[in-house]
Every structure is written in C-alpha cells, then in structure tokens.
Design an enzyme around this catalytic site. Sequence first.
Site, PDB file in Angstrom:
ATOM      1  N   ALA A  12       0.886  -1.106  -0.016  1.00 21.83           N
ATOM      2  CA  ALA A  12       0.087   0.099   0.074  1.00 21.83           C
ATOM      3  C   ALA A  12       0.841   1.390   0.145  1.00 21.83           C
ATOM      4  CB  ALA A  12      -1.030   0.070   1.162  1.00 21.83           C
ATOM      5  N   ASN A  62       7.865  -8.619   3.934  1.00 21.60           N
ATOM      6  CA  ASN A  62       7.799  -9.168   2.622  1.00 21.60           C
ATOM      7  C   ASN A  62       6.688 -10.174   2.685  1.00 21.60           C
ATOM      8  OD1 ASN A  62       8.236 -10.223   0.179  1.00 21.60           O
ATOM      9  ND2 ASN A  62      10.643 -10.709   0.541  1.00 21.60           N
ATOM     10  N   TYR A 154       3.971 -13.883 -14.619  1.00 20.28           N
ATOM     11  CA  TYR A 154       2.673 -13.069 -14.022  1.00 20.28           C
ATOM     12  C   TYR A 154       1.226 -13.468 -14.258  1.00 20.28           C
ATOM     13  CZ  TYR A 154       0.230  -8.408 -12.824  1.00 20.28           C
ATOM     14  OH  TYR A 154      -0.444  -7.518 -12.558  1.00 20.28           O
ATOM     15  N   LYS A 158      -1.392 -14.559 -11.408  1.00 20.55           N
ATOM     16  CA  LYS A 158      -2.461 -14.243 -11.306  1.00 20.55           C
ATOM     17  C   LYS A 158      -3.737 -15.072 -11.819  1.00 20.55           C
ATOM     18  CE  LYS A 158      -1.387 -10.096 -10.209  1.00 20.55           C
ATOM     19  NZ  LYS A 158      -1.587  -9.474  -8.765  1.00 20.55           N
TER      20      LYS A 158
HETATM   21  P1  NAP Z   1       3.086  -0.714  -8.145  1.00 16.92           P
HETATM   22  O1  NAP Z   1       2.705   0.449  -8.368  1.00 16.92           O
HETATM   23  O2  NAP Z   1       4.107  -1.320  -8.716  1.00 16.92           O
HETATM   24  O3  NAP Z   1       2.918  -1.247  -6.534  1.00 16.92           O
HETATM   25  C1  NAP Z   1       3.334  -2.226  -6.024  1.00 16.92           C
HETATM   26  C2  NAP Z   1       3.132  -2.486  -4.373  1.00 16.92           C
HETATM   27  O4  NAP Z   1       3.446  -3.523  -4.028  1.00 16.92           O
HETATM   28  C3  NAP Z   1       4.051  -1.424  -3.796  1.00 16.92           C
HETATM   29  O5  NAP Z   1       3.705  -0.816  -2.815  1.00 16.92           O
HETATM   30  C4  NAP Z   1       5.195  -2.448  -3.232  1.00 16.92           C
HETATM   31  O6  NAP Z   1       5.839  -1.852  -2.083  1.00 16.92           O
HETATM   32  C5  NAP Z   1       4.297  -3.721  -3.098  1.00 16.92           C
HETATM   33  N1  NAP Z   1       5.039  -4.876  -2.867  1.00 16.92           N
HETATM   34  C6  NAP Z   1       5.794  -5.471  -4.066  1.00 16.92           C
HETATM   35  N2  NAP Z   1       6.471  -6.586  -3.493  1.00 16.92           N
HETATM   36  C7  NAP Z   1       6.073  -6.703  -2.217  1.00 16.92           C
HETATM   37  C8  NAP Z   1       6.473  -7.841  -1.243  1.00 16.92           C
HETATM   38  N3  NAP Z   1       7.004  -8.651  -1.496  1.00 16.92           N
HETATM   39  N4  NAP Z   1       5.811  -7.575   0.124  1.00 16.92           N
HETATM   40  C9  NAP Z   1       4.943  -6.530   0.370  1.00 16.92           C
HETATM   41  N5  NAP Z   1       4.904  -5.700  -0.739  1.00 16.92           N
HETATM   42  C10 NAP Z   1       5.161  -5.771  -1.799  1.00 16.92           C
HETATM   43  O7  NAP Z   1       2.016  -1.957  -8.617  1.00 16.92           O
HETATM   44  P2  NAP Z   1       0.184  -1.626  -9.003  1.00 16.92           P
HETATM   45  O8  NAP Z   1       0.429  -1.326 -10.437  1.00 16.92           O
HETATM   46  O9  NAP Z   1      -0.112  -0.580  -8.004  1.00 16.92           O
HETATM   47  O10 NAP Z   1      -0.257  -2.868  -8.550  1.00 16.92           O
HETATM   48  C11 NAP Z   1      -1.121  -3.327  -7.520  1.00 16.92           C
HETATM   49  C12 NAP Z   1      -1.462  -4.828  -7.874  1.00 16.92           C
HETATM   50  O11 NAP Z   1      -2.599  -4.637  -8.772  1.00 16.92           O
HETATM   51  C13 NAP Z   1      -0.641  -5.754  -8.079  1.00 16.92           C
HETATM   52  O12 NAP Z   1      -0.913  -7.093  -7.455  1.00 16.92           O
HETATM   53  C14 NAP Z   1      -0.756  -5.841  -9.614  1.00 16.92           C
HETATM   54  O13 NAP Z   1      -0.246  -7.215 -10.242  1.00 16.92           O
HETATM   55  C15 NAP Z   1      -2.192  -5.636  -9.757  1.00 16.92           C
HETATM   56  N6  NAP Z   1      -2.647  -5.202 -11.205  1.00 16.92           N
HETATM   57  C16 NAP Z   1      -2.135  -3.870 -11.411  1.00 16.92           C
HETATM   58  C17 NAP Z   1      -2.407  -3.526 -12.828  1.00 16.92           C
HETATM   59  C18 NAP Z   1      -1.949  -2.069 -13.532  1.00 16.92           C
HETATM   60  O14 NAP Z   1      -2.217  -2.062 -14.676  1.00 16.92           O
HETATM   61  N7  NAP Z   1      -1.363  -1.405 -12.567  1.00 16.92           N
HETATM   62  C19 NAP Z   1      -3.240  -4.378 -13.697  1.00 16.92           C
HETATM   63  C20 NAP Z   1      -4.089  -5.595 -13.043  1.00 16.92           C
HETATM   64  C21 NAP Z   1      -3.369  -5.921 -11.689  1.00 16.92           C
HETATM   65  P3  NAP Z   1       7.337  -1.515  -1.880  1.00 16.92           P
HETATM   66  O15 NAP Z   1       7.744  -0.542  -2.952  1.00 16.92           O
HETATM   67  O16 NAP Z   1       7.511  -1.109  -0.630  1.00 16.92           O
HETATM   68  O17 NAP Z   1       7.960  -2.718  -2.443  1.00 16.92           O
END
Ligand code: NAP
Length: 246
Positions: A12, A62, A154, A158
């Site tokens: 978050a 993590n 990925y 998912k």
């Molecule tokens: P993002 O901007 O890259 O943010 C990812 C978040 O996950 C960051 O807060 C990161 O925190 C945290 N994170 C990563 N690895 C972690 C771990 N091992 N333990 C705890 N926290 C972790 O990604 P987003 O686009 O917001 O995506 C959020 C979710 O939606 C993901 O599951 C992604 O697959 C899904 N999603 C996104 C999209 C899209 O188009 N953006 C589409 C479909 C699904 P740190 O920086 O502290 O590591």
Amino acid sequence: MLTGKVALVTGASRGIGKEIALTLAANGATVIVNYNGSKERADEVVKEIEAAGGTAEAIQCNVAEFQASEEMVKNVLTKYKKVDILVNNAGITRDGLLMRMSEEDYDAVLDTNLKGTFNMIRHLSRSFLKQRSGKIINLSSVSGVMGNAGQANYSASKAGVIGLTKSVARELASRGVCVNAIAPGFIDTEMTQAMPEEAQNGLKQMIPLGRMGEAAEVAKLVLFLAGNDSNYITGQVISIDGGMTM
Ligand code: NAP
C-alpha cells in the site's frame, strides 16, 4: 461506512494499494499500510490518512516470506484484536518472453503475487473463521484471465490467484467470510509506466473505453467488496478493465 473495521492492505505504499488504503480509511476503517521496501512512501500514506482524520499504521513485511508474514499478522492481531478486511494487493512484474525467462524471474513473481496471497490468507484464516465475518479481496489481473505474451510468470501467478480465491471462498463461505478477486486491466501506476511505450500503446488499442484506468477507480470497487453492500457476493472475479475482456 467501515467505522470500527480494521483493514490490512498489502503493497500500500504506492499505486493501486495506496489508493485502496486512502479510500478505506476515508470511509472509516483503521488501515494497516503494508510495504516491502518503500518505507518513506508508506509513512507518507499514513500521514495523508491521518491528515484527513483517519487512522493508519505502516508495517514493513515481505509477503512472499511465510514466517515474516505470520509475524506481521500476529503483531496486527495482538494490537488491533482483529482484521475485518484483507486486501492482497502486493504484486510485482518481471516481464520477458518465456524462451528467455530466468528461473529467478519466474520464482520471484510467483512468490510475491501468488504465495504472498496464500501466506496472508493462511495466517489470517483462523481469525476470520472465529469472527464469522470478513472480506478478503485479492488482486488478480486481466493477464490472469486472458494471458499476455511476455508475462508467462505474471499471468500464471494471477490465474493462480483466481483459483486460490475460488477455493478459499468455498472453504470460508459457511462462516460468512466473502472472498473475491478483482481483475484490473491497464491501470496508470508505476507498474505500467515501466512498460516500453510500444507495449503501452498496443495495450491501449485493446481497451474499448479508449483509456487507461485510474487506481482510484479500482479502489472504489475494493470499497464496495469490503463493505456490507456486497455481502451476497463471494468466489467471483470482477473485471475492471474498460471492456478489455467483454
Ligand atoms: P506498483 O505501483 O508497482 O506497486 C506495488 C506495491 O506492492 C508497492 O507498494 C510495493 O511496495 C508492494 N510490494 C511489492 N512486492 C512486495 C512484497 N514482497 N511484500 C510487500 N509488498 C510488496 O503496482 P500497482 O500497479 O499498484 O499494482 C498493484 C496490484 O494490482 C498488483 O498486484 C498488480 O499485479 C495488480 N494489477 C495492476 C495492474 C496495473 O495495470 N497497474 C493491472 C492488473 C493488476 P514496496 O515498494 O515497498 O516494495
């Protein structure tokens, strides 16, 4: 309203997870802002929530690590006594064509996206069963529904989240715990901004509504699934993708 509810949102510190944390807090929930590496950004999310009159705490963990996530859950349950809403949002990408994909990149994505989701549900399941209520919302993806060239790891993670969601929904339904997945399409965050421009343009052409989605739009769907208005919905995968998968 979610007054009196405790929500734990993984990943978050930015992007979709941040918007989810802000939205749940704005609607009265106490929010645990989980992050892995981005401490400063997670602290900023907490400050933003507090400035708006809400309650939040940032916790590093993590989620891919079974024992570390168990520790986080234990600490949260000791301090807050319960978790009503679990949002498994933490996720990463390590894109590349299958022929060149390293074992490390495959494992890293599966460990965070799928095992991380399992870890959190596993450690909180006893508490959810005992309280006989709760909402678990897992972030899947359009890639998990349709597949996507260059994202074998990925997409597998998912799609796994969808299977996990449905199985857990069946296991917890008799205790009134609802478990659903959200499958976003192409949402404007750092994750998608990191994609090559060519890939971004190609994806945009596949969206009937003609634009990327916003993290705040996903957060509103999470809010609905976290509240009482969705009490008769469980085991579902809800797309929010501008029509990509219709
Ligand atoms: P993002 O901007 O890259 O943010 C990812 C978040 O996950 C960051 O807060 C990161 O925190 C945290 N994170 C990563 N690895 C972690 C771990 N091992 N333990 C705890 N926290 C972790 O990604 P987003 O686009 O917001 O995506 C959020 C979710 O939606 C993901 O599951 C992604 O697959 C899904 N999603 C996104 C999209 C899209 O188009 N953006 C589409 C479909 C699904 P740190 O920086 O502290 O590591």
